[in-house]
Structure formats: structure tokens, C-alpha cells
Design an enzyme around this catalytic site. Structure first.
Site, short mmCIF file in Angstrom:
data_model
loop_
_atom_site.label_atom_id
_atom_site.label_comp_id
_atom_site.label_asym_id
_atom_site.label_seq_id
_atom_site.Cartn_x
_atom_site.Cartn_y
_atom_site.Cartn_z
N GLY A 13 -6.27 -4.50 5.23
CA GLY A 13 -7.25 -2.84 4.86
C GLY A 13 -6.85 -3.41 3.16
O GLY A 13 -7.33 -3.43 2.65
N CYS A 132 3.25 4.13 -2.02
CA CYS A 132 2.58 4.60 -3.87
C CYS A 132 2.99 5.86 -3.99
O CYS A 132 3.49 5.71 -5.37
CB CYS A 132 1.35 4.99 -2.52
SG CYS A 132 1.32 6.40 -1.76
N ASN A 171 2.65 5.11 9.00
CA ASN A 171 4.12 4.38 8.56
C ASN A 171 4.48 6.03 7.46
O ASN A 171 5.42 5.94 6.30
CB ASN A 171 3.77 3.41 7.38
CG ASN A 171 3.98 2.76 8.03
OD1 ASN A 171 3.64 0.90 7.40
ND2 ASN A 171 4.46 1.99 9.54
#
Length: 312
Positions: A13, A132, A171
Site C-alpha cells: 500500500g 506516524c 487501525n
């Protein structure tokens, strides 16, 4: 001459494809061997094929059957938290000592934010890159933490909706839980909280992160210097990482404490840090700084681990 360690990426992805391009273009100690996906029609697998990288659309089960797997030392997992647990087990059943860099919020191995704690984990077999938002904000919490005791830290990560693929969207709960725990474990906060916002604005906005830190009273110049030093350290491997504006301080007096629901009253120093992360546009455009900080941190981590293996 440096021996390059061969790597496989699981997950074709946005994150996996961006990471593949970074390895092919920038890696000094790593060499791209296999791109693994589960969708034969995925753009990531097609791009890998065009770039001369071996591929499989049969997941980790397909990877471990490939002749290339015999030479693979590192596997980056850019799938989802649930899939990572199974992937790691299957990889270890086939090759017990393999090094796995986990870019999902699964966190079955120790958390790693390169500027804060990478050197403690260069020999780990499974290392988790948090999220992130964690990669962008935990260094700021740690920067305050090395100057003053941090009682509470709260981060808000705002990313462009277009940069969030199905894995990221699946998620969200794991993102908040893993980031909150890592704010405490690596950032040094007694209590951490994380919030993620997916902004649907058009044109897409760059990744922005806001960090609120409540600490004991401290010299504001020392705190600001520590933050600026940490920003420069992150910027060394994420060139688009920067302070969006000057660090802001507010002294909370004992006579007018803040009430943090569930945590009680607080007085001391409130530090507010505003971060912007511009992506390198290796795969998605520059607004996707959330991809860039994750893949850049994972690459920096694996490069250091590979270098350590070569020196052993």
C-alpha cells in the site's frame, strides 16, 4: 565495500510503496529484494515489478516459499496490527533470527523512535515504529522530559484523508492506544494521550502535529533549546520535519491549577509545540508527511541495525 543486507517489504500500500522507493534510492546498507502484497492488482506490486523488484501477491506465506527469502535479513511489515502478529509468527517459524521492523501499531516488540532510543535496540529481532503521529511528536515530549519531569503529554496528529489508506483507517484505535503508551514509555510522560484527525480538505493539507506538555516548572530557554535541538536531530532523517511556529509557554500557578479530567489538578509549565511534516513526495505528494516520517524512521532504524550487523 559495504555489504548490503537484503530486505522484503510486506504490504504494498501507500506506506510499503513509499518505503520501497526510499530503499531503492537512498539506502546505504540495505538492498530491496521482495515486495509482498495480497492484491495482485495493487499499484505497489506493479510499481515494484517495473522497478525490477521480485514480487508475490500471496502474502507472507508466498514470501517464505520464494528463493529470494533465503537471503533476506530484514522484513518491514506495513500491513495492519492484526496481520502483523500472524506475519511475525510465520516469518520466525521459517527463519527464527530474522529482523522485523513493524510499521503497524501491533507493538509486539519494543517501541523505537530513532532520535530517542534506537541505540538501545540495534540488536532487537522485532522493533515497533509506533505510529506516524508518534514518530512526529514523541521526540518533542522527550525533549521537554530531559529538562523537566513531565506529568502529562497530549498530542494531536492531523493528516490528509487522501494519505490514509485502508490499513491506516483500520487501525485508528490501535493508533491512539500505541501512541499514548509510547508517549509514556519513550517520551517520559507520566501519562500520555493521542488523538488523530483525518482532514478531508481539498487541496489536501500537510501533516500537522500539536504537542501539549505539562511539566514541573523549568527554565523556558532550556526547554526551547532542547526542543530545537531535537527538531534538528529528527530533520537529519526527515528533511521536511520542522517547527511551524515558535514554541509557546504558559506558567500554570498553584493558585489557579489546571484540572485534567481523570488525572487531577496540575500546576507548573505548559509547553505547546507545533510541528509540520512535509513529505519527500517519493510516492504520494508532499502533503503526505505522515508517510514520510514513518518510512524515513523505519529506514533510518534498519540502516543502523544493518550497519551494526556488519560491524559485529
Amino acid at each position: 565495500m559495504t555489504t548490503k543486507r537484503k530486505v522484503a517489504i510486506v504490504g504494498s500500500g501507500n506506506v510499503g510503496t513509499d518505503l520501497m522507493i526510499k530503499i531503492l534510492r537512498n539506502a546505504e546498507h540495505l538492498e530491496m529484494a521482495v515486495m509482498v502484497g495480497i492484491d495482485p492488482a495493487s499499484d505497489g506490486l506493479a510499481r515494484a515489478g517495473r522497478m525490477g523488484v521480485a514480487t508475490t501477491h500471496e502474502g507472507v506465506a508466498g514470501l517464505v516459499k520464494m528463493p529470494e527469502f533465503a537471503d533476506v535479513d530484514f522484513v518491514f511489515d506495513a500491513t495492519s496490527a492484526g496481520a502483523h502478529v500472524k506475519n511475525d509468527a510465520l516469518l520466525r517459524a521459517t527463519k527464527p533470527g530474522i529482523r522485523v521492523i513493524d510499521l503497524t501499531p501491533a507493538a509486539i516488540g519494543p517501541y523505537c523512535v530513532p532520535v530517542v532510543n534506537l541505540e538501545q535496540h540495534v540488536n532487537a529481532e522485532n522493533l515497533n515504529m509506533v505510529t506516524c503521529g508518534g514518530q512526529a511528536t514523541i521526540p518533542m515530549v522527550a525533549a521537554v522530559s530531559r529538562v523537566a519531569k513531565v506529568h502529562y503529554a497530549e498530542i494531536v496528529a492531523s493528516i490528509a484523508s487522501k494519505s490514509a489508506g485502508p490499513g491506516t483507517r483500520a487501525n485508528i484505535d490501535e493508533f491512539t492506544e500505541t501512541t499514548s503508551k509510547a508517549i509514556e514509555a519513550i517520551g517520559g510522560a507520566a501519562k500520555g494521550k493521542a488523538i488523530i484527525i483525518m482532514n478531508p480538505a481539498e487541496p489536501p493539507l500537510m501533516m500537522r502535529d500539536t504537542v501539549y506538555v505539562l511539566s514541573e516548572a523549568a527554565d523556558q530557554d532550556h526547554v526551547e533549546a532542547s526542543i530545537e535541538e531535537m527538531v534538528a536531530a529528527v530533520n537529519a532523517y526527515v528533511p521536511g520535519y520542522r517547527l511551524k511556529q515558535k514554541v509557546q509557554f504558559e506558567v500554570i500557578p498553584d493558585t489557579a491549577p489546571l484540572n485534567i479530567p481523570g488525572h487531577g489538578e496540575f500546576s507548573g509549565l505548559k509547553t505547546s509545540v507545533f510541528i509540520e511534516v512535509e513529505g519527500a513526495a517519493h510516492y504520494l505528494p508532499a502533503y503526505a508527511g505522515n508517510l514520510d516520517i514513518m518510512t524515513s524512521a523505519a529506514l533510518a532504524t534498519a540502516e543502523r541495525m544493518a550497519q551494526s550487523m556488519s560491524q559485529a
